[in-house]
Write a protein that holds these residues in place. Structure first.
Motif, mmCIF file in Angstrom:
data_model
loop_
_atom_site.group_PDB
_atom_site.id
_atom_site.type_symbol
_atom_site.label_atom_id
_atom_site.label_comp_id
_atom_site.label_asym_id
_atom_site.label_seq_id
_atom_site.Cartn_x
_atom_site.Cartn_y
_atom_site.Cartn_z
ATOM 1 N N ILE A 29 1.880 57.413 -19.175
ATOM 2 C CA ILE A 29 2.847 57.576 -19.868
ATOM 3 C C ILE A 29 4.034 56.513 -19.491
ATOM 4 C CG2 ILE A 29 4.768 59.235 -20.396
ATOM 5 C CD1 ILE A 29 2.732 61.360 -19.305
ATOM 6 N N MET B 230 8.674 54.087 -27.492
ATOM 7 C CA MET B 230 8.834 52.796 -28.537
ATOM 8 C C MET B 230 7.487 52.265 -28.922
ATOM 9 S SD MET B 230 11.904 51.401 -26.092
ATOM 10 C CE MET B 230 12.269 50.052 -27.355
ATOM 11 N N LYS C 272 6.424 48.668 -27.856
ATOM 12 C CA LYS C 272 5.862 48.416 -26.551
ATOM 13 C C LYS C 272 4.514 49.262 -26.250
ATOM 14 C CE LYS C 272 10.028 48.769 -23.879
ATOM 15 N NZ LYS C 272 10.811 49.480 -22.691
ATOM 16 N N PRO D 108 14.017 57.225 -13.618
ATOM 17 C CA PRO D 108 13.897 58.422 -12.617
ATOM 18 C C PRO D 108 14.469 59.626 -13.456
ATOM 19 C CG PRO D 108 15.341 56.664 -11.761
ATOM 20 C CD PRO D 108 14.660 56.200 -12.727
ATOM 21 N N ILE E 282 8.673 65.584 -17.551
ATOM 22 C CA ILE E 282 7.096 65.330 -17.810
ATOM 23 C C ILE E 282 6.165 65.417 -16.358
ATOM 24 C CG2 ILE E 282 5.858 63.557 -18.480
ATOM 25 C CD1 ILE E 282 8.373 62.122 -19.826
ATOM 26 N N GLU F 16 6.563 56.357 -9.919
ATOM 27 C CA GLU F 16 7.163 55.546 -9.131
ATOM 28 C C GLU F 16 8.151 56.044 -8.258
ATOM 29 O OE1 GLU F 16 7.681 52.410 -8.056
ATOM 30 O OE2 GLU F 16 5.988 51.469 -9.082
ATOM 31 N N LYS F 17 8.797 55.514 -7.463
ATOM 32 C CA LYS F 17 10.010 55.539 -6.436
ATOM 33 C C LYS F 17 11.203 55.601 -7.498
ATOM 34 C CE LYS F 17 11.947 51.794 -6.671
ATOM 35 N NZ LYS F 17 13.442 51.792 -7.487
ATOM 36 N N PRO F 18 12.318 56.372 -7.666
ATOM 37 C CA PRO F 18 12.342 57.525 -6.418
ATOM 38 C C PRO F 18 11.574 58.749 -6.832
ATOM 39 C CG PRO F 18 14.187 57.301 -8.127
ATOM 40 C CD PRO F 18 13.347 56.143 -8.397
ATOM 41 N N TYR G 241 21.492 53.121 -13.987
ATOM 42 C CA TYR G 241 21.329 53.946 -15.226
ATOM 43 C C TYR G 241 22.459 54.862 -15.665
ATOM 44 C CZ TYR G 241 16.589 53.226 -13.948
ATOM 45 O OH TYR G 241 15.161 52.545 -13.614
ATOM 46 N N HIS H 128 13.346 52.291 -0.607
ATOM 47 C CA HIS H 128 12.245 51.673 -0.194
ATOM 48 C C HIS H 128 12.555 51.344 1.599
ATOM 49 C CE1 HIS H 128 9.761 50.402 -3.294
ATOM 50 N NE2 HIS H 128 10.844 50.069 -4.196
HETATM 51 N N1 LIG Z 1 8.376 50.199 -6.770
HETATM 52 C C1 LIG Z 1 9.200 49.184 -7.177
HETATM 53 O O1 LIG Z 1 9.363 48.291 -6.478
HETATM 54 C C2 LIG Z 1 9.984 49.199 -8.473
HETATM 55 C C3 LIG Z 1 10.612 48.116 -8.905
HETATM 56 C C4 LIG Z 1 11.436 48.589 -10.168
HETATM 57 C C5 LIG Z 1 11.377 49.625 -10.642
HETATM 58 N N2 LIG Z 1 10.762 50.717 -10.168
HETATM 59 C C6 LIG Z 1 10.687 52.064 -10.668
HETATM 60 O O2 LIG Z 1 9.823 52.096 -11.938
HETATM 61 C C7 LIG Z 1 10.247 53.044 -12.709
HETATM 62 C C8 LIG Z 1 10.549 52.756 -14.207
HETATM 63 O O3 LIG Z 1 11.431 51.488 -14.473
HETATM 64 P P1 LIG Z 1 10.910 50.328 -15.414
HETATM 65 O O4 LIG Z 1 12.272 49.614 -14.975
HETATM 66 O O5 LIG Z 1 9.864 50.076 -15.748
HETATM 67 O O6 LIG Z 1 11.559 51.345 -16.778
HETATM 68 P P2 LIG Z 1 11.601 50.751 -18.260
HETATM 69 O O7 LIG Z 1 12.920 51.184 -18.892
HETATM 70 O O8 LIG Z 1 11.257 49.272 -18.329
HETATM 71 O O9 LIG Z 1 10.455 51.451 -18.728
HETATM 72 C C9 LIG Z 1 10.389 52.927 -19.089
HETATM 73 C C10 LIG Z 1 9.376 52.963 -20.506
HETATM 74 O O10 LIG Z 1 9.541 54.480 -20.459
HETATM 75 C C11 LIG Z 1 9.494 54.973 -21.860
HETATM 76 N N3 LIG Z 1 9.707 56.399 -21.987
HETATM 77 C C12 LIG Z 1 10.779 56.929 -21.549
HETATM 78 N N4 LIG Z 1 10.915 58.289 -21.608
HETATM 79 C C13 LIG Z 1 9.482 58.435 -22.470
HETATM 80 C C14 LIG Z 1 8.796 59.776 -22.757
HETATM 81 N N5 LIG Z 1 9.192 60.981 -22.824
HETATM 82 N N6 LIG Z 1 7.425 59.416 -23.162
HETATM 83 C C15 LIG Z 1 6.951 58.246 -23.150
HETATM 84 N N7 LIG Z 1 7.254 56.914 -22.762
HETATM 85 C C16 LIG Z 1 8.710 57.376 -22.275
HETATM 86 C C17 LIG Z 1 10.388 53.931 -22.357
HETATM 87 O O11 LIG Z 1 10.282 53.841 -23.810
HETATM 88 C C18 LIG Z 1 10.233 52.781 -21.585
HETATM 89 O O12 LIG Z 1 9.332 51.770 -22.326
HETATM 90 C C19 LIG Z 1 11.511 53.555 -12.248
HETATM 91 O O13 LIG Z 1 11.399 55.013 -11.641
HETATM 92 C C20 LIG Z 1 11.977 52.603 -11.348
HETATM 93 O O14 LIG Z 1 12.902 53.060 -10.256
HETATM 94 C C21 LIG Z 1 10.087 50.549 -8.979
#
Ligand SMILES: NC(=O)c1ccc[n+]([C@@H]2O[C@H](COP(=O)([O-])OP(=O)(O)OC[C@H]3O[C@@H](n4cnc5c(N)ncnc54)[C@H](O)[C@@H]3O)[C@@H](O)[C@H]2O)c1
Length: 319
Positions: A9, A38, A41, A76, A82, A96-98, A163, A176
Motif C-alpha cells: 500500500i 493516485m 503513481k 505517518p 490502515i 516506515e518510521k515513525p 506535514y 532515527h
Molecule cells: N527510513 C527513512 O529514512 C525514511 C526517509 C523518508 C521518509 N520515510 C517515511 O516514509 C513514509 C512515506 O513517506 P514518503 O515521502 O514516501 O510519502 P509520499 O507522500 O511520497 O508517498 C505516500 C503515498 O501514499 C499514498 N497514500 C496515501 N494514503 C493512501 C491510502 N489510503 N491508500 C493508498 N495509498 C495511499 C499517497 O498517494 C502517496 O503516493 C513516511 O512515514 C516517512 O516518514 C522514511
C-alpha cells in the motif's frame, strides 16, 4: 512456505526509492498487488516493477490478493487506520518510521499485533546498514559500547512544520538517532535534555545526555537549522572506537594505532546503490525471512514502543 506474498500500500517517494527495489531483488518475495490513491503513481509503479494487480482501495487489494504480509508506506498521520485494519485481520505488516504519531498509537498497534499474533516491523534501516552492523560487531567483541553519540543535522530553515504540523521533527525524523542509541546501548535510565525552536514555530534542535541501564552513556545531537544533512554515529568500547556514516563508510581505531581500519558501505553491500548500501535491502530481507520462519522481526512494534517512549522522555527531561 514458497515465496512470501506481499501486498504493497503506497506508491510514493520512499516506497519507490528503496522498498520496491529491495523487494524486487529478494528471491523469496513476490509483490502480488499494489494500492495507491493516485492512479498515475499506481500505474507507473506497477509497470516499472511488473506488478499485475492494482487497486485504489487498499481493502480490495487485501481481499483479492490474500497476502502473507502487507507494506504500508505513507505519511505517518495517514498510516494508523490502515495498519490497525490489517492487524485486526491478523496480517503481518511492515511500516516506515515513525511507528505512529504518538507513543500511544504505537502501543495500540503493538497491542493488536500481540492479540492477533501478527509479525510487525518498523523501518529503522540504520540498524541494518552493513557498516553499522560490522562496526557494532567489532565493538561488541571487546565487551560492548561504553560511550556513544548519534548526530543528525539538516538544513531546514524557513520551511513549514512536517506535514503541515501533523507531527514533530524528533518523533518523525530525528527518531532515527534515538532508535540507534537504543540499538547500540540498550534502554535509557536517566536523561537530561535541551529542546529548542530556532527561527521557527516548532521544535527543531534537540540535545540529550543519556545514561543507559547498561552503564553506558550517550549523546543525541540533532539540529534542523544546521549547514547540511549529516547523519553520523560514534561508538567507543574498551580500546576501540568507530566513527560511522551508515550510508557511506566507517573508520575503526584500535589500541592507539594511528592508522584505522576503513569500512566501505558499497563494498560490504556488494553494490553502490543506496537501497543496498544504506540498510534498506537488508531490513526488507530480514522482514521476509522473519515471515518465512514465523519469527518476530528485530524492530517489531513492541520494540518500537520503547523507542517512542525514549522520544517522549527526551521532551520530558529538559534541564
Ligand atoms: N527510513 C527513512 O529514512 C525514511 C526517509 C523518508 C521518509 N520515510 C517515511 O516514509 C513514509 C512515506 O513517506 P514518503 O515521502 O514516501 O510519502 P509520499 O507522500 O511520497 O508517498 C505516500 C503515498 O501514499 C499514498 N497514500 C496515501 N494514503 C493512501 C491510502 N489510503 N491508500 C493508498 N495509498 C495511499 C499517497 O498517494 C502517496 O503516493 C513516511 O512515514 C516517512 O516518514 C522514511
Amino acid at each position: 512456505m514458497g515465496k512470501v506474498k506481499i501486498a504493497f500500500i503506497g506508491a510514493g517517494g520512499m516506497a519507490n526509492l528503496v522498498h520496491y527495489p529491495s523487494l524486487s531483488s529478494i528471491a523469496d518475495a513476490e509483490i502480488v498487488g499494489i494500492s495507491d490513491l493516485m492512479e498515475e503513481k499506481l500505474e507507473q509503479t506497477a509497470k516499472k516493477y511488473n506488478i499485475g494487480q492494482t487497486f485504489t482501495d487498499y481493502r480490495k487489494l487485501i481481499e483479492k490478493t490474500s497476502p502473507d504480509a502487507v507494506y504500508i508506506i505513507m505519511p505517518p498521520h495517514h498510516m494508523y487506520d490502515i495498519a490497525a485494519y490489517c492487524l485486526n485481520l491478523g496480517l503481518n505488516i511492515f511500516i516506515e518510521k515513525p511507528p505512529g504519531i504518538t507513543k500511544e498509537q504505537t502501543r495500540q498497534l503493538a497491542n493488536i499485533a500481540e492479540k492477533k499474533e501478527a509479525l510487525t516491523m518498523t523501518g529503522f534501516q540504520r540498524r541494518f546498514a552493513p557498516v553499522m552492523t560490522e562496526a557494532k560487531k567489532m565493538i561488541d567483541e571487546r565487551g560492548g559500547t561504553l560511550q556513544c553519540q548519534a548526530n543528525f543535522f539538516k538544513n531546514y530553515i524557513d520551511k513549514p512544520p512536517y506535514y503541515n504540523g501533523a507531527i514533530d521533527i524528533l518523533t518523525c525524523d530525528a527518531i532515527h538517532s534515538v532508535d540507534i542509541l537504543r540499538w547500540i546501548a540498550g534502554e535509557p535510565k536517566k536523561i537530561a535534555s535541551s529542546v529548542k525552536s530556532r527561527f521557527a514555530g516548532y521544535d527543531n534542535c534537540f540535545y540529550a545526555m543519556v545514561e543507559f541501564e547498561s552503564g553506558a552513556v550517550g549523546l543525541l545531537s540533532a539540529n534542523w537549522v544546521s549547514g547540511k544533512r549529516i547523519y553520523s554515529v560514534e561508538m567507543h568500547g574498551k580500546g576501540i572506537c568507530a566513527f560511522i556514516n551508515p550510508e557511506e563508510s566507517a573508520i575503526i581505531y584500535k589500541d592507539g594505532e594511528e592508522k584505522g581500519c576503513a569500512l566501505n558501505a558499497s563494498e560490504l553491500a556488494g553494490s553502490g546503490e543506496l537501497f543496498k548500501r544504506a540498510g534498506f535491502y537488508q531490513e526488507n530481507l530480514h522482514f521476509v525471512n522473519c515471515i518465512k520462519t514465523k519469527q518476530q522481526p528485530q524492530t517489531n512494534f513492541a520494540d518500537s514502543v520503547k523507542t517512542m517512549e525514549f522520544v517522549e522522555r527526551i521532551y520530558r527531561s529538559t534541564i
